[in-house]
Design an enzyme around this catalytic site. Structure first.
Site, PDB file in Angstrom:
ATOM      1  N   TYR A 138       7.942  -0.036   6.522  1.00  0.00           N
ATOM      2  CA  TYR A 138       6.709   0.121   7.171  1.00  0.00           C
ATOM      3  C   TYR A 138       6.688  -0.306   8.501  1.00  0.00           C
ATOM      4  O   TYR A 138       7.349  -1.540   8.803  1.00  0.00           O
ATOM      5  CB  TYR A 138       5.659  -0.684   6.047  1.00  0.00           C
ATOM      6  N   ASP A 230      12.300  -4.073  13.531  1.00  0.00           N
ATOM      7  CA  ASP A 230      10.858  -4.338  13.242  1.00  0.00           C
ATOM      8  C   ASP A 230      10.900  -5.722  12.694  1.00  0.00           C
ATOM      9  O   ASP A 230      11.184  -5.538  11.469  1.00  0.00           O
ATOM     10  CB  ASP A 230      10.172  -3.307  12.515  1.00  0.00           C
ATOM     11  N   LYS A 258       3.023 -11.645  12.302  1.00  0.00           N
ATOM     12  CA  LYS A 258       3.027 -12.629  11.238  1.00  0.00           C
ATOM     13  C   LYS A 258       3.303 -13.926  11.466  1.00  0.00           C
ATOM     14  O   LYS A 258       2.541 -14.584  12.067  1.00  0.00           O
ATOM     15  CB  LYS A 258       3.850 -12.101   9.848  1.00  0.00           C
TER      16      LYS A 258
HETATM   17  C1  LIG Z   1       2.949  -6.228   8.397  1.00  0.00           C
HETATM   18  C2  LIG Z   1       3.955  -5.292   9.042  1.00  0.00           C
HETATM   19  C3  LIG Z   1       3.606  -4.724  10.303  1.00  0.00           C
HETATM   20  C4  LIG Z   1       2.142  -4.327  10.712  1.00  0.00           C
HETATM   21  O1  LIG Z   1       1.575  -5.424  11.163  1.00  0.00           O
HETATM   22  P1  LIG Z   1       0.011  -5.629  11.387  1.00  0.00           P
HETATM   23  O2  LIG Z   1      -0.233  -6.988  11.871  1.00  0.00           O
HETATM   24  O3  LIG Z   1      -0.513  -5.626   9.773  1.00  0.00           O
HETATM   25  O4  LIG Z   1      -0.467  -4.443  12.006  1.00  0.00           O
HETATM   26  C5  LIG Z   1       4.689  -3.843  10.731  1.00  0.00           C
HETATM   27  N1  LIG Z   1       6.071  -4.022  10.263  1.00  0.00           N
HETATM   28  C6  LIG Z   1       6.037  -4.541   9.398  1.00  0.00           C
HETATM   29  C7  LIG Z   1       7.585  -4.871   8.842  1.00  0.00           C
HETATM   30  C8  LIG Z   1       5.306  -5.515   8.919  1.00  0.00           C
HETATM   31  O5  LIG Z   1       5.580  -6.175   7.535  1.00  0.00           O
END
Ligand SMILES: *Cc1c(COP(=O)(O)O)cnc(C)c1O
Length: 421
Positions: A138, A230, A258
């Site tokens: 994701y 990511d 995060k």
């Molecule tokens: C949470 C997450 C996102 C998206 O971040 P948001 O702050 O919710 O837009 C993108 N990539 C990864 C791997 C994530 O865990």
């Protein structure tokens, strides 16, 4: 009218982000009143040992006094200026010093923005259009990522959500995690970048197999494509130098989020200097943000990252705690007579009930939803909050390590036993 009814009347599904609605497990989601340490207190007075940890954004614990104090101090100096602050420079310096691939960094407001911009930048830098992503990973909800593998000849991606234009995802190629061959098949000289969660965290927790990340690095170098990690979830969670430091593979671009903002709304992307110099106003690739580098978020991020860099032993404690938790939970599954496996990396765990191994989306696609729902509710009624979906990781915070993890594990063991019946 209950608060749940009031919420559903005025918010889609009653929530501001889908998984919070408990659709996968049933029941009515509780509302948070406040939280401290590893515990959330709900508005109906329940105290829950929390493994959602704001979906991984919290790594120290809830309402950590040093974070709260830093945010309070920042707020009283002004909640947003629209011109730069010294704290933004300090946060950027700390990120650059910690994350191997990052020479230059830009703060944004969400992980979604961070990953979307890395793709724009990769396309600009290579003059190519296609991207490769992995099934089960994701990367936020920007249009290019809301794609699934098309049928038939399978080079063209198809939208995975209504409202995403066919053309936007036609160039998104979806391949299999931990499978370099499936990547090679889709990699050609139209590919601008491969984007990957270096530890997959949005299909439970799935570590990269030996050689997978290095293999991606080599394939990218050969094809002239960029490698994007990511690390929105893994950044500062799986080690002091994030996943790229832990596995010794350096991407060209990195998305962070995060933990980087210590539980406040901010994220970042960065990478090689020559690439990042293409971002406006240094270069032509446009990206901007009214509240980017916001003083409250910057303060929370700075105090969190400083704490982590001053306490590198914390990652060893997470590793040991996660490993102990995994073996206790696996033992409980054996005792309950059900198949199961627990993956863990740093302060992330993936608890998989009903399957023997979890290495890619194929392994986890058919998880037993009813079994998981029974486990989830069994945990909840014993005072433990795990994510309300079999496809989310469990996150450790430092405050778990002072006894609450043990208490929670005892409850989770019982919940496994009960769910198996
Ligand atoms: C949470 C997450 C996102 C998206 O971040 P948001 O702050 O919710 O837009 C993108 N990539 C990864 C791997 C994530 O865990």
């Amino acid at each position: 009218m209950s608060w749940h009814e009031r919420a559903t009347a005025v918010m889609p599904g009653g929530v501001n982000s889908p998984v919070r609605a408990f659709k996968a497990v049933g029941g009515t989601p509780p509302f948070a009143e406040r939280a401290s340490g590893a515990r959330i207190i709900t508005t109906d007075g329940n105290e829950l040992i929390d493994f959602i940890a704001s979906w991984g954004a919290l790594i120290l614990g809830h309402s950590r006094p040093e974070v709260v104090e830093a945010v309070r101090r920042a707020a009283s100096a002004g909640t947003s200026f629209g011109i730069s602050t010294h704290a933004e420079v300090e946060l950027a310096e700390l990120i650059v010093a910690s994350v191997p691939s990052v020479d230059v960094v830009r703060m944004v407001n969400s992980g979604t923005e961070a990953t979307a911009t890395t793709v724009r930048l990769a396309r600009a830098a290579t003059g190519r259009q296609a991207i490769i992503k992995f099934e089960g990973c994701y990367h936020g909800h920007a249009d290019p990522f809301l794609a699934k593998a098309g049928s038939g000849l399978a080079t063209f991606g198809e939208p995975s959500s209504p409202g995403v234009p066919d053309a936007t995802v036609a160039d998104t190629r979806t391949v299999r995690y931990n499978d370099l061959e499936s990547v090679s098949e889709q990699l050609d000289d139209n590919v601008a970048a491969i984007i990957v969660e270096p530890v997959a965290g949005n299909m439970g927790c799935i570590p990269p197999v030996d050689g997978f990340l290095q293999g991606l690095r080599d394939l990218c170098d050969r094809a002239g494509a960029l490698l994007i990690f990511d690390e929105v979830m893994t950044g500062f969670r799986v080690g002091p130098a994030s996943a790229q430091g832990r596995y010794g593979v350096t991407p060209d671009l990195t998305a962070l989020g995060k933990v980087v903002a210590g539980g406040t709304p901010a994220a970042a992307y960065g990478g090689r200097r020559d690439l990042m110099q293409m971002i406006a106003p240094a270069g032509p690739v446009y990206q901007a943000g009214t509240l980017a580098g916001n003083p409250l978020a910057t303060a929370a991020g700075l105090v969190t990252l400083r704490y982590l860099s001053d306490h590198p032993d914390l990652y060893d404690r997470f590793e040991a705690a996660a490993s102990g938790a995994a073996s206790r939970l696996e033992t409980a599954m054996v005792r309950a007579g059900i198949p199961g496996t627990v993956n863990h990396v740093g302060a992330m765990l993936g608890i998989f009930l009903g399957i023997e191994q979890a290495r890619s989306w194929d392994d986890v696609a058919d998880l037993d939803g009813d079994l998981f729902a029974r486990f989830f509710h069994g945990a909840l009624k014993r005072g433990v909050l795990i994510a309300p979906s079999a496809y989310e990781a469990a996150f450790l915070m430092e405050d778990h390590l002072n006894g609450d993890l043990d208490k929670a594990l005892a409850a989770l063991e019982e919940a496994i036993e009960e769910a198996a019946q």
